[in-house]
Design a protein around this motif. Structure first.
Motif, short mmCIF file in Angstrom:
data_model
loop_
_atom_site.label_atom_id
_atom_site.label_comp_id
_atom_site.label_asym_id
_atom_site.label_seq_id
_atom_site.Cartn_x
_atom_site.Cartn_y
_atom_site.Cartn_z
N ASP A 147 0.83 -1.21 0.00
CA ASP A 147 0.00 0.00 0.00
C ASP A 147 0.86 1.26 0.00
O ASP A 147 0.58 2.23 -0.71
CB ASP A 147 -0.92 0.01 1.22
N LYS A 183 1.14 4.16 -2.82
CA LYS A 183 0.90 5.55 -2.43
C LYS A 183 2.06 6.45 -2.85
O LYS A 183 1.86 7.55 -3.37
CB LYS A 183 0.69 5.63 -0.93
N ASN A 184 3.29 5.99 -2.62
CA ASN A 184 4.46 6.80 -2.92
C ASN A 184 4.80 6.83 -4.40
O ASN A 184 5.51 7.74 -4.85
CB ASN A 184 5.68 6.27 -2.15
#
Length: 217
Positions: free
Chosen positions: A115, A119-120
């Motif tokens: 996750d 996200k990054n």
């Protein structure tokens, strides 16, 4: 040697960052087996080499992956930790560590890292869309089949025709089979075969599904 004052001196080496050659990068990225890859990457991260930060981070991430595949999980964790320490906002190291946790059957930790990798990484040129597929497989292994199906469906829609597309279709087909949706499963397996015509697994699954369909007619 003597300087202008007449005092005897010695020539000291000047350590400058050395840009990696294309051959060195290729060996670290793909190598000729995990041992050769580890050796190549280790040379790039050696303190005496003075590699630039980006090269060091990339080599550490490759080391994490290579050690995982070897497998040598403690050294893989060490490489990932060093990479994250150098760039906590990156995507790749969290993805690599997520796969490492998956290999160790630590699925909750794997999901958390994947996750974070997504996200990054989303929107960045070096982001690996395969992390969406990895996340779906972890959800499957956690027994969250509905969430895994949604994640696979999302990956297939986002990255149609890209790398891992056939694998995602095949995996969704397997989930369709588990739900006894034979027509949908057959459609996914056929799409996987079309995306990767030489992939024998997709052809095998088509045959198996057709056989099951005949049993139900």
């Amino acid at each position: 040697d003597r300087d202008v004052t007449g005092v005897q001196t010695c020539a000291l080496p000047i350590l400058l960052a050395q840009a990696p050659t294309p051959e060195e990068l290729k060996a670290c990225n793909t190598g000729g087996g995990e041992d050769a890859r580890i050796e190549a990457c280790a040379r790039l991260v050696a303190p005496a080499r003075k590699s630039d930060r980006a090269t060091t981070i990339s080599a550490l991430n490759n080391l994490c992956d290579a050690y995982r595949r070897k497998p040598d999980f403690p050294r893989a964790h060490d490489a990932c930790a060093q990479s994250i320490a150098l760039d906590p906002a990156q995507s790749r190291a969290y993805g690599a560590r997520g796969l490492l946790h998956q290999s160790e059957k630590q699925l909750d930790k794997a999901l958390a890292d994947l996750d974070l990798s997504i996200k990054n990484g989303v929107g960045k040129p070096d982001f690996a869309p395969a992390r969406y597929l990895d996340r779906a497989l972890v959800l499957r292994d956690l027994g969250k089949s509905d969430d895994a199906f949604v994640a696979l469906d999302d990956f297939i829609k986002r990255y149609k025709g890209g790398a891992n597309y056939a694998s995602a279709l095949n995996e969704r087909g397997q989930m369709q089979l588990a739900k006894r949706r034979l027509d949908e499963a057959l459609s996914d397996f056929r799409a996987a075969s079309a995306a990767s015509p030489r992939w024998s697994t997709a052809h095998y699954n088509i045959g198996q599904t057709l056989a099951r369909s005949e049993e139900h007619t």
